[in-house]
Design a protein around this motif. Structure first.
Motif, mmCIF file in Angstrom:
data_model
loop_
_atom_site.group_PDB
_atom_site.id
_atom_site.type_symbol
_atom_site.label_atom_id
_atom_site.label_comp_id
_atom_site.label_asym_id
_atom_site.label_seq_id
_atom_site.Cartn_x
_atom_site.Cartn_y
_atom_site.Cartn_z
ATOM 1 N N VAL A 31 0.856 -1.176 0.000
ATOM 2 C CA VAL A 31 0.000 0.000 0.000
ATOM 3 C C VAL A 31 0.891 1.223 0.000
ATOM 4 O O VAL A 31 1.735 1.405 0.871
ATOM 5 C CB VAL A 31 -0.918 0.011 1.244
ATOM 6 C CG1 VAL A 31 -1.764 1.274 1.266
ATOM 7 C CG2 VAL A 31 -1.777 -1.232 1.270
ATOM 8 N N VAL A 32 0.708 2.065 -1.013
ATOM 9 C CA VAL A 32 1.480 3.293 -1.113
ATOM 10 C C VAL A 32 0.491 4.434 -1.025
ATOM 11 O O VAL A 32 -0.519 4.454 -1.715
ATOM 12 C CB VAL A 32 2.272 3.354 -2.432
ATOM 13 C CG1 VAL A 32 3.038 4.649 -2.535
ATOM 14 C CG2 VAL A 32 3.174 2.161 -2.556
ATOM 15 N N GLY A 33 0.763 5.374 -0.202
ATOM 16 C CA GLY A 33 -0.169 6.471 -0.080
ATOM 17 C C GLY A 33 0.544 7.705 0.428
ATOM 18 O O GLY A 33 1.769 7.762 0.528
ATOM 19 N N ASP A 34 -0.239 8.691 0.715
ATOM 20 C CA ASP A 34 0.298 9.942 1.216
ATOM 21 C C ASP A 34 0.246 9.953 2.742
ATOM 22 O O ASP A 34 -0.360 10.823 3.349
ATOM 23 C CB ASP A 34 -0.497 11.123 0.652
ATOM 24 C CG ASP A 34 -0.334 11.231 -0.856
ATOM 25 O OD1 ASP A 34 0.733 10.824 -1.346
ATOM 26 O OD2 ASP A 34 -1.272 11.700 -1.518
ATOM 27 N N ALA A 35 0.851 8.980 3.339
ATOM 28 C CA ALA A 35 0.873 8.916 4.799
ATOM 29 C C ALA A 35 1.774 10.027 5.324
ATOM 30 O O ALA A 35 2.853 10.288 4.763
ATOM 31 C CB ALA A 35 1.399 7.571 5.264
ATOM 32 N N PRO A 36 1.322 10.707 6.363
ATOM 33 C CA PRO A 36 2.167 11.780 6.903
ATOM 34 C C PRO A 36 3.448 11.201 7.510
ATOM 35 O O PRO A 36 3.439 10.137 8.110
ATOM 36 C CB PRO A 36 1.291 12.428 7.974
ATOM 37 C CG PRO A 36 0.284 11.390 8.337
ATOM 38 C CD PRO A 36 0.092 10.533 7.115
ATOM 39 N N ALA A 37 4.530 11.897 7.312
ATOM 40 C CA ALA A 37 5.807 11.472 7.880
ATOM 41 C C ALA A 37 5.755 11.657 9.391
ATOM 42 O O ALA A 37 5.151 12.601 9.887
ATOM 43 C CB ALA A 37 6.943 12.296 7.290
ATOM 44 N N PRO A 38 6.337 10.750 10.126
ATOM 45 C CA PRO A 38 6.322 10.905 11.573
ATOM 46 C C PRO A 38 7.068 12.172 11.982
ATOM 47 O O PRO A 38 8.085 12.538 11.380
ATOM 48 C CB PRO A 38 7.044 9.665 12.088
ATOM 49 C CG PRO A 38 7.784 9.121 10.914
ATOM 50 C CD PRO A 38 7.073 9.598 9.687
ATOM 51 N N GLU A 39 6.517 12.819 12.984
ATOM 52 C CA GLU A 39 7.145 14.064 13.446
ATOM 53 C C GLU A 39 8.422 13.743 14.202
ATOM 54 O O GLU A 39 8.459 12.858 15.043
ATOM 55 C CB GLU A 39 6.185 14.824 14.357
ATOM 56 C CG GLU A 39 4.957 15.325 13.634
ATOM 57 C CD GLU A 39 4.064 16.141 14.558
ATOM 58 O OE1 GLU A 39 4.589 16.716 15.534
ATOM 59 O OE2 GLU A 39 2.864 16.192 14.295
ATOM 60 N N THR A 40 9.448 14.449 13.850
ATOM 61 C CA THR A 40 10.709 14.271 14.553
ATOM 62 C C THR A 40 11.093 15.599 15.176
ATOM 63 O O THR A 40 10.924 16.655 14.590
ATOM 64 C CB THR A 40 11.831 13.810 13.600
ATOM 65 O OG1 THR A 40 11.985 14.774 12.572
ATOM 66 C CG2 THR A 40 11.517 12.457 12.999
ATOM 67 N N SER A 41 11.591 15.483 16.378
ATOM 68 C CA SER A 41 12.053 16.715 17.027
ATOM 69 C C SER A 41 13.563 16.790 16.864
ATOM 70 O O SER A 41 14.239 15.776 16.790
ATOM 71 C CB SER A 41 11.669 16.711 18.507
ATOM 72 O OG SER A 41 12.232 15.589 19.137
ATOM 73 N N PRO A 42 14.085 17.965 16.796
ATOM 74 C CA PRO A 42 15.534 18.080 16.631
ATOM 75 C C PRO A 42 16.247 17.520 17.860
ATOM 76 O O PRO A 42 15.753 17.605 18.978
ATOM 77 C CB PRO A 42 15.765 19.587 16.500
ATOM 78 C CG PRO A 42 14.550 20.219 17.097
ATOM 79 C CD PRO A 42 13.428 19.252 16.898
#
Length: 109
Positions: A31-42
């Motif tokens: 399944v390929v989709g426009d899943a949001p990228a996980p938020e990363t904190s600096p």
């Protein structure tokens, strides 16, 4: 209703537990989709003084733990050795005393 009837209702028969490959869901496509990228904190900035302080705390805590564990181990070994020596004394001392008394009285005329 008898107790046997109740028992038959609660026991699953083996044929109802059998599964086939069709019963187990499997992933067959990607399944390929426009899943949001996980938020990363600096990553937080680490200064050398904070790192050195952390190293000192970790080392100190590690050495304290090792010291406590060693002291406990030595106390346990000491107690075990004391018990072994005490048991041997209890077993051998009566024979030793009897032998020396016998030898003493055999030597006197």
């Amino acid at each position: 209703m008898t107790s046997g009837d109740a028992m038959e209702r609660t026991i699953n028969k083996p044929e109802t537990l059998a599964t086939s490959d069709d019963d187990i869901p499997t992933l067959t496509s990607v399944v390929v989709g426009d899943a949001p990228a996980p938020e990363t904190s600096p990553a937080p900035a680490v200064d050398s003084d904070a790192l050195a302080a952390l190293e000192v705390r970790l080392t100190s805590a590690s050495l304290d733990l090792a010291d406590r564990l060693l002291h406990n181990a030595f106390r346990e070994m000491e107690a075990a050795m004391f018990e072994q020596v005490s048991n041997r004394l209890r077993a051998e001392l009566p024979d030793l005393v009897a032998r020396i008394i016998r030898e003493q009285f055999e030597e006197t005329p």
